[in-house]
Design a protein around this motif. Structure first.
Motif, PDB file in Angstrom:
ATOM      1  N   ASN A   1       0.825  -1.217   0.000  1.00  0.00           N
ATOM      2  CA  ASN A   1       0.000   0.000   0.000  1.00  0.00           C
ATOM      3  C   ASN A   1       0.851   1.256   0.000  1.00  0.00           C
ATOM      4  O   ASN A   1       0.470   2.261  -0.588  1.00  0.00           O
ATOM      5  CB  ASN A   1      -0.942  -0.002   1.198  1.00  0.00           C
ATOM      6  N   GLY A   2       2.007   1.217   0.636  1.00  0.00           N
ATOM      7  CA  GLY A   2       2.913   2.356   0.598  1.00  0.00           C
ATOM      8  C   GLY A   2       3.464   2.602  -0.789  1.00  0.00           C
ATOM      9  O   GLY A   2       3.665   3.738  -1.213  1.00  0.00           O
ATOM     10  N   ARG A   3       3.702   1.531  -1.553  1.00  0.00           N
ATOM     11  CA  ARG A   3       4.195   1.665  -2.913  1.00  0.00           C
ATOM     12  C   ARG A   3       3.115   2.211  -3.844  1.00  0.00           C
ATOM     13  O   ARG A   3       3.393   2.969  -4.745  1.00  0.00           O
ATOM     14  CB  ARG A   3       4.674   0.317  -3.456  1.00  0.00           C
ATOM     15  N   GLU A   4       1.874   1.761  -3.638  1.00  0.00           N
ATOM     16  CA  GLU A   4       0.793   2.206  -4.511  1.00  0.00           C
ATOM     17  C   GLU A   4       0.440   3.665  -4.257  1.00  0.00           C
ATOM     18  O   GLU A   4       0.016   4.364  -5.170  1.00  0.00           O
ATOM     19  CB  GLU A   4      -0.441   1.330  -4.300  1.00  0.00           C
ATOM     20  N   ALA A   5       0.616   4.147  -3.020  1.00  0.00           N
ATOM     21  CA  ALA A   5       0.297   5.531  -2.711  1.00  0.00           C
ATOM     22  C   ALA A   5       1.344   6.494  -3.273  1.00  0.00           C
ATOM     23  O   ALA A   5       1.041   7.654  -3.522  1.00  0.00           O
ATOM     24  CB  ALA A   5       0.198   5.707  -1.191  1.00  0.00           C
ATOM     25  N   ALA A   6       2.546   5.998  -3.477  1.00  0.00           N
ATOM     26  CA  ALA A   6       3.630   6.871  -3.942  1.00  0.00           C
ATOM     27  C   ALA A   6       3.544   7.137  -5.441  1.00  0.00           C
ATOM     28  O   ALA A   6       2.871   6.640  -6.204  1.00  0.00           O
ATOM     29  CB  ALA A   6       4.977   6.239  -3.643  1.00  0.00           C
TER      30      ALA A   6
END
Length: 86
Positions: free
Chosen positions: A81-86
């Protein structure tokens, strides 16, 4: 692996850095589960003895295994989820 469409419309896979994380976390869960099975096989009678009142060691090890699996899943979800938000 992440799938994307190329100019022809066909799906192609590209390796990314999440692939290594997936393998390491999968190996961690497999190792924890295998260790639990090995301990159950090798130390069966000892794990049947109560440790807290009438709660046996095997119950505590099983609960610990569940905590490890949920923690591994949580780490993976946070990273993805951190990768998708970036």
């Amino acid at each position: 692996m992440e799938s994307t469409r190329d100019g022809t419309g066909a799906l192609r896979s590209e390796p990314n850095d999440l692939e290594a994380l997936r393998w390491w976390l999968s190996a961690l869960v497999a190792f924890a589960y295998g260790g639990f099975l090995l301990a159950s096989y090798a130390l069966g009678p000892a794990l049947a003895r109560p440790v807290l009142g009438s709660v046996p060691w095997s119950f505590l090890l099983g609960a610990g295994l569940l905590v490890v699996v949920v923690a591994v899943m949580g780490v993976y979800v946070l990273v993805v989820n951190g990768r998708e938000a970036a």
